[in-house]
Design a protein around this motif. Structure first.
Motif: not given
Ligand code: SF4
Ligand code: SF4
Ligand code: SF4
Ligand code: SF4
Ligand code: SF4
Lengths: 348, 325
Positions: A267-294
């Motif tokens: 396999g490969e490890k890569f990095r790619c642009w993220d956006s604070c607008m996507s639903s999995d932004f800041t998703l971590m093992a424990h869950g996501n601290p930003r659950t709403s679009q607001m």
């Protein structure tokens, strides 16, 4: 200061192209973007704003940095070097030149991002003054000098109608200049006068722009107070489609995600642009601290107008390029946010 | 247009005062000539900021998915293409008809700011106004008359339903835009006439520019899944990687997913920041459906079953023989 007739440009492009990858604002299928130049491409140096910013050259949208393999229960790792040759980027507008500096603040501080550094070191940046700023430009509010030679450009150029004036500003720029000297003449006293005139012209035009009076100092309150203005954040986020257009087009957005391609035994490890607008932004093992679009929309603007300046001596993470104002499908943009946070009643 | 603006304001204000609706979705003018954007209003006094002009391009229907759970009744202004979108959302059971009051607006076509800029770039346009035969573009020093065809959105030039196909109240006179229904397939035919290799390269070149911003999905009234497969990190195909394979995968899945449900509103192509002609991809599928199953226009009503989810014995393709390669 040097001068080149526009009729000489094709030869100049050829000469530069022989030694470097040459990126120019190229028009293709209704879009204008910095793309690799080839004979016959439609170069457009009149329009100031490319659709996407040139940040992809120093911070590619996707970049693989590690490959892994599992053969006979033995794991092997292979580090992938940054791709790409030395390049010249011509026609970068002063706002985009400044955006490189803002990205440097992130990627070149300790620990230095080696991939970013390689891309950055390999590039020679030639800026171009904005003879014709667009309605949605508001770079002046962020201290960008659209008329003068921007700091950070190796060479600064101005469009003088039938010619360009060039001013070298760095060692890299000087070396490039020497290799293409044959196409240039020395600028005369008269040219310099015309340039001063042109700069005044540009400044006049900037003053007349609809967003020229955006005033960031009107945003009052502590970080917490601005964060807590939920009514404002709700009003905007209600309408936000949560697409990533604003962050992907923005020259200063720099969040990225680390992902794997997983095959059965390699396999490969890569990095790619993220956006604070996507639903999995800041998703971590424990869950996501930003659950709403607001919360996610708020993150975008808090980052630009509050967090980044807090960490970087008051410098905002926006250069007023106006891309978000131009391309957000529902006209949410940083100008409206600044005005609203600054207490203007009539926004929204 | 000023007349319709007046009607919009009056209707919104009255409905909010009478509590016939709790909230109304409409458009408001921004600072720029080209900027009319969605605004959500709950207070009657705010209704005076509502407008109707040649830039009210945004479709407000899709917002109902998120707004309806919060209110009992919502009012919404709706153009032709917005109304077909509304029907599609109804058909997909994403919204309830009883909770919405629809104010229909016959539409004469919207203006594409990019086209205006091409004509008057750098001349600081300050106003675009409807004139007798088209529009007048004005700036500080001068004005210029142009024909509607020169500056209207591509999608409006081939619009087959400028009048709302569903509404409770119609604000304005029915318009007739004389569009030939078949015209919208011209772009598709150009691609069909290519060799398979040319076609492949054409789309490869287009998809290469895709930023994977998802705006095409997020604005689409046929894309209404609660959780999109491309947002599902557990599925391992959230696909943020910008590679040829992932881009192609995204586009093909998207196109097939909306097959038979795409109302041809053209919004995906309009807002794509990379200028990818997604309309051609969707319309190819619409054209194929028309040829194989008989003419079908998604969104014309909210009850006719869509061809790809129904099977009739007299269907042209009976599935009894092997199709495709
Ligand atoms: S926030 Fe908007 S105006 Fe500011 S740099 Fe990003 S795209 Fe440009
Ligand atoms: S471009 Fe506009 S709609 Fe899309 S995420 Fe950004 S603010 Fe929201
Ligand atoms: S597609 Fe038709 S209804 Fe929609 S904005 Fe254009 S002309 Fe109006
Ligand atoms: S809107 Fe355009 S750039 Fe964005 S994901 Fe869709 S096709 Fe790609
Ligand atoms: S796929 Fe495009 S044209 Fe079809 S319904 Fe969705 S946004 Fe409209």
């Amino acid at each position: 200061m040097k001068k080149i007739l526009k009729t000489k440009l094709p030869e100049l492009w050829q000469k530069i192209d022989a030694d470097f990858d040459l990126f120019l604002p190229i028009e293709k299928n209704k879009t204008l973007n910095f793309s690799l130049w080839k004979e016959g491409e439609k170069v457009n140096l009149d329009r100031v704003r490319t659709n996407a910013s040139p940040k992809h050259l120093v911070f590619p949208q996707t970049e693989t940095y590690l490959k892994f393999k599992n053969e006979n229960k033995k794991l092997s790792l292979e580090v992938v070097e940054a791709e790409g040759d030395e390049y010249v980027l011509f026609g970068v507008r002063p706002c985009d030149v400044k955006s490189f500096k803002l990205l440097d603040n992130i990627f070149l501080r300790d620990p230095v991002d080696t991939y970013y550094k390689v891309h950055r070191d390999r590039g020679i940046i030639i800026s171009l003054g904005c003879s014709n700023p667009e309605d949605t430009c508001f770079c002046t509010s962020f201290g960008v000098e659209a008329a003068s030679a921007p700091e950070g450009a190796d060479i600064a150029a101005w469009d003088m109608g039938d010619s360009f004036l060039w001013k070298t500003q760095s060692e890299k720029g000087q070396k490039l200049m020497e290799s293409v000297e044959e196409f240039f003449t020395d600028a005369h006293e008269k040219d310099l006068k015309t340039l001063e005139h042109e700069k005044d012209n540009i400044r006049e035009k900037l003053k007349e722009l609809p967003f020229s009076n955006i005033d960031l100092s009107k945003i009052k309150g502590t970080q917490q107070e601005i964060f807590d203005q939920e009514e404002i954040w709700n009003e905007f986020s209600e309408k936000c489609l949560a697409c990533g257009t604003c962050s992907y087009l923005c020259p200063t957005c720099h969040c990225y995600d680390l992902c794997d391609y997983k095959g059965s035994n390699k396999g490969e490890k890569f990095r790619c642009w993220d956006s604070c607008m996507s639903s999995d932004f800041t998703l971590m093992a424990h869950g996501n601290p930003r659950t709403s679009q607001m919360q996610r929309l708020r993150q975008r603007f808090m980052h630009k107008l509050v967090y980044y300046p807090k960490n970087h001596e008051g410098v905002y993470s926006c250069v007023g390029c106006g891309r978000c104002a131009d391309r957000c499908p529902v006209h949410i943009d940083i100008v409206k946010i600044i005005k609203k946070l600054g207490g203007e009643k009539n926004e929204l | 247009m000023e007349n319709i603006t007046k009607k919009i304001r009056a209707v919104a204000k009255q409905a909010l005062i009478n509590k016939e609706i709790d909230k109304i979705l409409g458009w408001k003018k921004g600072d720029l000539w080209s900027e009319s954007y969605p605004v959500f209003i709950t207070k009657p006094e705010d209704a005076d900021s509502l407008i109707w002009d040649s830039f009210c391009i945004n479709n407000l229907s899709k917002y109902l998915i998120k707004e309806l759970p919060k209110y009992d009744k919502i009012g919404i202004f709706i153009k032709g293409c917005d109304s077909t979108s509304f029907n599609q959302l109804l058909k997909d059971n994403r919204i309830n008809r009883e909770n919405v009051v629809l104010y229909g607006i016959p539409c004469e076509g919207m203006v594409d700011p990019e086209k205006v800029k091409k004509i008057m770039l750098n001349d600081r346009v300050t106003r675009v106004k409807k004139s007798e035969n088209g529009f007048t573009l004005t700036n500080k020093n001068t004005s210029k008359d142009v024909l509607g065809e020169e500056i209207k959105y591509d999608k409006c030039l081939t619009c087959t339903s400028p009048n709302p196909v569903v509404y409770d109240q119609l604000l304005g006179d029915v318009v007739n835009n004389n569009v030939n229904r078949e015209d919208r397939f011209k772009g598709v035919e150009e691609i069909e006439s290519m060799t398979p290799d040319e076609r492949y390269n054409f789309w490869k070149g287009e998809f290469q520019r895709c930023l994977r911003c998802n705006a095409c999905r997020d604005i689409c009234p046929a894309c209404s899944c609660v959780k999109c497969v491309f947002d599902n990190s557990d599925a391992e195909i959230s696909g943020k990687a910008k590679t040829e394979g992932e881009d192609t995968f995204f586009h093909i899945v998207r196109a097939y997913h909306v097959a038979g449900r795409c109302v041809d509103c053209g919004e995906c192509a309009r807002i794509c920041p990379a200028g990818i002609p997604l309309d051609k991809l969707n319309r190819k599928i619409i054209k194929d459906i028309n040829e194989v199953y008989g003419e079908f226009n998604a969104g014309l009503d909210s009850t006719t079953p869509a061809p790809l989810v129904t099977f009739k014995l007299e269907d042209a393709d009976t599935f009894s023989k092997q199709g495709g390669k």
